[in-house]
Design an enzyme around this catalytic site. Structure first.
Site, short mmCIF file in Angstrom:
data_model
loop_
_atom_site.label_atom_id
_atom_site.label_comp_id
_atom_site.label_asym_id
_atom_site.label_seq_id
_atom_site.Cartn_x
_atom_site.Cartn_y
_atom_site.Cartn_z
CB ALA A 82 4.51 10.91 -0.04
CG MET B 22 1.31 11.18 -2.90
SD MET B 22 0.94 9.81 -4.00
CE MET B 22 -0.77 9.52 -3.58
CE1 TYR B 23 1.32 8.82 0.55
CE2 TYR B 23 2.69 9.06 2.48
CZ TYR B 23 2.27 8.32 1.40
OH TYR B 23 2.83 7.09 1.19
N PRO B 24 -2.15 13.88 2.01
CG PRO B 24 -4.17 14.47 3.05
CD PRO B 24 -2.94 15.06 2.42
N GLY C 286 0.09 17.85 0.00
CA GLY C 286 1.18 18.31 0.86
C GLY C 286 0.82 18.52 2.31
#
Length: 161
Positions: free
Chosen positions: A34, A36-38, A47
């Site tokens: 995603a 927004m990860y981690p 990112g």
């Protein structure tokens, strides 16, 4: 399915690449990430999980058609202001920008499965347990969101089975 939610935070690059190797060697070919990860999410690491998956694909010369890559666009969030200003809405512009940014971070030409991480409406988030109806707001129509996702498919940036 191999999730990458903690790659780039709890596991650094070398360990993340080893985990991806181990999963792939064990027969896992579906990798989920995603924008927004981690987690926990921070501006400094935003990112990074997608970047690590992309680095792994290139370093190991993994044939693109041998893996399924899934990723997600972040919905509205006053907590993650570093992602497109919040984002304040999950409109066509935000979805298109998120797709392009994920493709760049992953270093690929297309995403196999693209998802909305959470809806464009108020939902209790990240540790909140109670729904507060006073926080509800006017959201982007689902038709606009689906149209933007459809344009991602039509352009070839997102594949559809």
């Amino acid at each position: 399915v191999a999730g990458t939610m903690t790659m780039g935070e709890q596991s650094g690059p070398p360990e993340s690449l080893r985990l991806l190797d181990a999963a792939f060697d064990a027969g896992v070919n579906f990798f989920d990430s995603a924008e927004m990860y981690p987690v926990p999410q921070r501006a400094e690491t935003h990112g990074r999980s997608e970047e690590l998956v992309g680095r792994w694909l290139r370093a190991r010369r993994v044939p693109r058609d041998s893996v399924v890559l899934a990723t997600k666009v972040a919905g509205p969030s006053g907590q993650m202001t570093w992602i497109r200003g919040g984002p304040v809405a999950l409109d066509s512009r935000n979805i298109t920008e998120a797709i392009d940014s994920s493709l760049r971070r992953l270093g690929v030409d297309y995403i196999d499965l693209y998802q909305i991480h959470w809806p464009d409406r108020y939902v209790p988030m990240f540790g909140e347990t109670d729904y507060d109806p006073s926080r509800q707001y006017a959201s982007i129509p689902m038709e606009e969101q689906l149209e933007a996702l459809g344009k991602g498919v039509e352009s070839g940036k997102v594949h559809w089975p």
